[in-house]
Design a protein around this motif. Sequence first.
Motif, PDB file in Angstrom:
ATOM      1  N   GLY A 163       1.367  15.197   4.852  1.00  0.00           N
ATOM      2  CA  GLY A 163       2.319  14.099   4.839  1.00  0.00           C
ATOM      3  C   GLY A 163       1.876  12.880   5.612  1.00  0.00           C
ATOM      4  O   GLY A 163       2.484  11.803   5.477  1.00  0.00           O
ATOM      5  N   GLU A 164       0.816  13.010   6.391  1.00  0.00           N
ATOM      6  CA  GLU A 164       0.357  11.883   7.204  1.00  0.00           C
ATOM      7  C   GLU A 164      -0.436  10.879   6.373  1.00  0.00           C
ATOM      8  O   GLU A 164      -1.044  11.225   5.365  1.00  0.00           O
ATOM      9  N   LEU A 165      -0.458   9.643   6.826  1.00  0.00           N
ATOM     10  CA  LEU A 165      -1.266   8.620   6.177  1.00  0.00           C
ATOM     11  C   LEU A 165      -2.744   9.016   6.233  1.00  0.00           C
ATOM     12  O   LEU A 165      -3.209   9.565   7.231  1.00  0.00           O
ATOM     13  N   HIS A 166      -3.466   8.708   5.163  1.00  0.00           N
ATOM     14  CA  HIS A 166      -4.910   8.945   5.144  1.00  0.00           C
ATOM     15  C   HIS A 166      -5.556   8.136   6.268  1.00  0.00           C
ATOM     16  O   HIS A 166      -5.142   6.999   6.551  1.00  0.00           O
ATOM     17  N   PRO A 167      -6.557   8.687   6.934  1.00  0.00           N
ATOM     18  CA  PRO A 167      -7.173   7.995   8.079  1.00  0.00           C
ATOM     19  C   PRO A 167      -7.648   6.575   7.768  1.00  0.00           C
ATOM     20  O   PRO A 167      -7.562   5.687   8.630  1.00  0.00           O
ATOM     21  N   GLU A 168      -8.155   6.327   6.555  1.00  0.00           N
ATOM     22  CA  GLU A 168      -8.643   4.987   6.203  1.00  0.00           C
ATOM     23  C   GLU A 168      -7.517   3.956   6.225  1.00  0.00           C
ATOM     24  O   GLU A 168      -7.751   2.769   6.485  1.00  0.00           O
ATOM     25  N   ILE A 169      -6.303   4.393   5.949  1.00  0.00           N
ATOM     26  CA  ILE A 169      -5.154   3.490   5.944  1.00  0.00           C
ATOM     27  C   ILE A 169      -4.535   3.430   7.330  1.00  0.00           C
ATOM     28  O   ILE A 169      -4.172   2.359   7.822  1.00  0.00           O
ATOM     29  N   ALA A 170      -4.428   4.587   7.971  1.00  0.00           N
ATOM     30  CA  ALA A 170      -3.788   4.656   9.290  1.00  0.00           C
ATOM     31  C   ALA A 170      -4.512   3.783  10.318  1.00  0.00           C
ATOM     32  O   ALA A 170      -3.880   3.208  11.217  1.00  0.00           O
ATOM     33  N   ARG A 171      -5.843   3.656  10.185  1.00  0.00           N
ATOM     34  CA  ARG A 171      -6.603   2.913  11.200  1.00  0.00           C
ATOM     35  C   ARG A 171      -6.634   1.406  10.956  1.00  0.00           C
ATOM     36  O   ARG A 171      -7.121   0.662  11.807  1.00  0.00           O
ATOM     37  N   ARG A 172      -6.146   0.970   9.820  1.00  0.00           N
ATOM     38  CA  ARG A 172      -6.165  -0.460   9.503  1.00  0.00           C
ATOM     39  C   ARG A 172      -4.890  -1.156   9.930  1.00  0.00           C
ATOM     40  O   ARG A 172      -3.817  -0.554   9.955  1.00  0.00           O
ATOM     41  N   GLU A 173      -5.017  -2.437  10.223  1.00  0.00           N
ATOM     42  CA  GLU A 173      -3.867  -3.233  10.644  1.00  0.00           C
ATOM     43  C   GLU A 173      -2.899  -3.418   9.481  1.00  0.00           C
ATOM     44  O   GLU A 173      -3.289  -3.454   8.320  1.00  0.00           O
ATOM     45  N   ARG A 174      -1.630  -3.537   9.805  1.00  0.00           N
ATOM     46  CA  ARG A 174      -0.603  -3.820   8.799  1.00  0.00           C
ATOM     47  C   ARG A 174       0.430  -4.758   9.408  1.00  0.00           C
ATOM     48  O   ARG A 174       0.596  -4.826  10.634  1.00  0.00           O
ATOM     49  N   VAL A 231       0.866  -1.182   0.000  1.00  0.00           N
ATOM     50  CA  VAL A 231       0.000   0.000   0.000  1.00  0.00           C
ATOM     51  C   VAL A 231       0.903   1.234   0.000  1.00  0.00           C
ATOM     52  O   VAL A 231       1.486   1.595   1.019  1.00  0.00           O
ATOM     53  N   ILE A 232       0.997   1.883  -1.166  1.00  0.00           N
ATOM     54  CA  ILE A 232       2.005   2.921  -1.349  1.00  0.00           C
ATOM     55  C   ILE A 232       1.448   4.329  -1.170  1.00  0.00           C
ATOM     56  O   ILE A 232       0.508   4.739  -1.865  1.00  0.00           O
ATOM     57  N   ASP A 233       1.993   5.042  -0.218  1.00  0.00           N
ATOM     58  CA  ASP A 233       1.831   6.499  -0.080  1.00  0.00           C
ATOM     59  C   ASP A 233       0.384   6.996  -0.113  1.00  0.00           C
ATOM     60  O   ASP A 233       0.078   7.975  -0.813  1.00  0.00           O
ATOM     61  N   VAL A 234      -0.489   6.354   0.624  1.00  0.00           N
ATOM     62  CA  VAL A 234      -1.873   6.855   0.682  1.00  0.00           C
ATOM     63  C   VAL A 234      -1.903   7.939   1.758  1.00  0.00           C
ATOM     64  O   VAL A 234      -2.261   7.707   2.908  1.00  0.00           O
ATOM     65  N   GLN A 235      -1.492   9.135   1.351  1.00  0.00           N
ATOM     66  CA  GLN A 235      -1.289  10.255   2.256  1.00  0.00           C
ATOM     67  C   GLN A 235      -2.224  11.414   1.920  1.00  0.00           C
ATOM     68  O   GLN A 235      -2.754  11.522   0.809  1.00  0.00           O
ATOM     69  N   ASN A 236      -2.431  12.279   2.896  1.00  0.00           N
ATOM     70  CA  ASN A 236      -3.468  13.305   2.774  1.00  0.00           C
ATOM     71  C   ASN A 236      -3.235  14.307   1.650  1.00  0.00           C
ATOM     72  O   ASN A 236      -4.201  14.868   1.118  1.00  0.00           O
ATOM     73  N   ASP A 237      -1.984  14.552   1.261  1.00  0.00           N
ATOM     74  CA  ASP A 237      -1.744  15.503   0.180  1.00  0.00           C
ATOM     75  C   ASP A 237      -2.397  15.067  -1.125  1.00  0.00           C
ATOM     76  O   ASP A 237      -2.696  15.904  -1.982  1.00  0.00           O
ATOM     77  N   TYR A 238      -2.626  13.776  -1.292  1.00  0.00           N
ATOM     78  CA  TYR A 238      -3.300  13.288  -2.500  1.00  0.00           C
ATOM     79  C   TYR A 238      -4.822  13.487  -2.438  1.00  0.00           C
ATOM     80  O   TYR A 238      -5.486  13.451  -3.463  1.00  0.00           O
TER      81      TYR A 238
END
Length: 212
Positions: free
Chosen positions: A74-85, A13-20
């Motif tokens: 620069g932070e991870l999008h919330p949908e990605i940040a809250r999921r397990e990895r 899962v590459i660079d799913v960050q808020n700037d996008y």
Amino acid sequence: MSANTTPRRALIVIDVQNDYDGGNLAIQHPPFRDSVVNVARAMDAAAAEGVKVVVVKQMAPETSPIFAKGSHGGELHPEIARRERDHYVEKSLPSAFAGTDLEEWLRANAIDTITVIGYMTHNCDLSTIIHAAHVGFAVEFLSDATGSLPYANSAGYASAEEIHRVVTVILQSRFAAVLDTAEWIDGLKTGALPKRDTIYASNQQALARNAA
């Protein structure tokens, strides 16, 4: 990996960050609001099917207009940040392999196939996919769980749709099996493998299409 072997996959899962997401590098095609839903769907399906998930984050200096250290963009999008990895990678170059422990981690986990999602189709995804192919991984790319934006520079202009479409065609010709999220999830359940093409076959099909 032979055609009859079940892939040992990892979802990258590459660079799913808020700037996008409407920020300083807003994805246009496919729209971010649609593609991020597919990123989340793929992550959930991977977790349900025992596919390891690697989350990658682009890092940039505090003075950068995009992905600046400590910035919201620069932070991870919330949908990605809250999921397990299962693994987390920070990078400073386009390829998720460059200057990171990604390849070492994949080898240690006996992964032979990576499925790439995230942003952008034509930059970090493209770089990561080509890098992966060169070091011996089979690659899959989910074309509706990613996206592009338009460019204009000294070489010319290309729309987001043009960039995304052309890069996916190029990837399918040699570097990755390109499919959508629903097809990929179905394949996880059924064991069906995605179609792969070659440079020669892709060219022959184009010539036949043009002659028709």
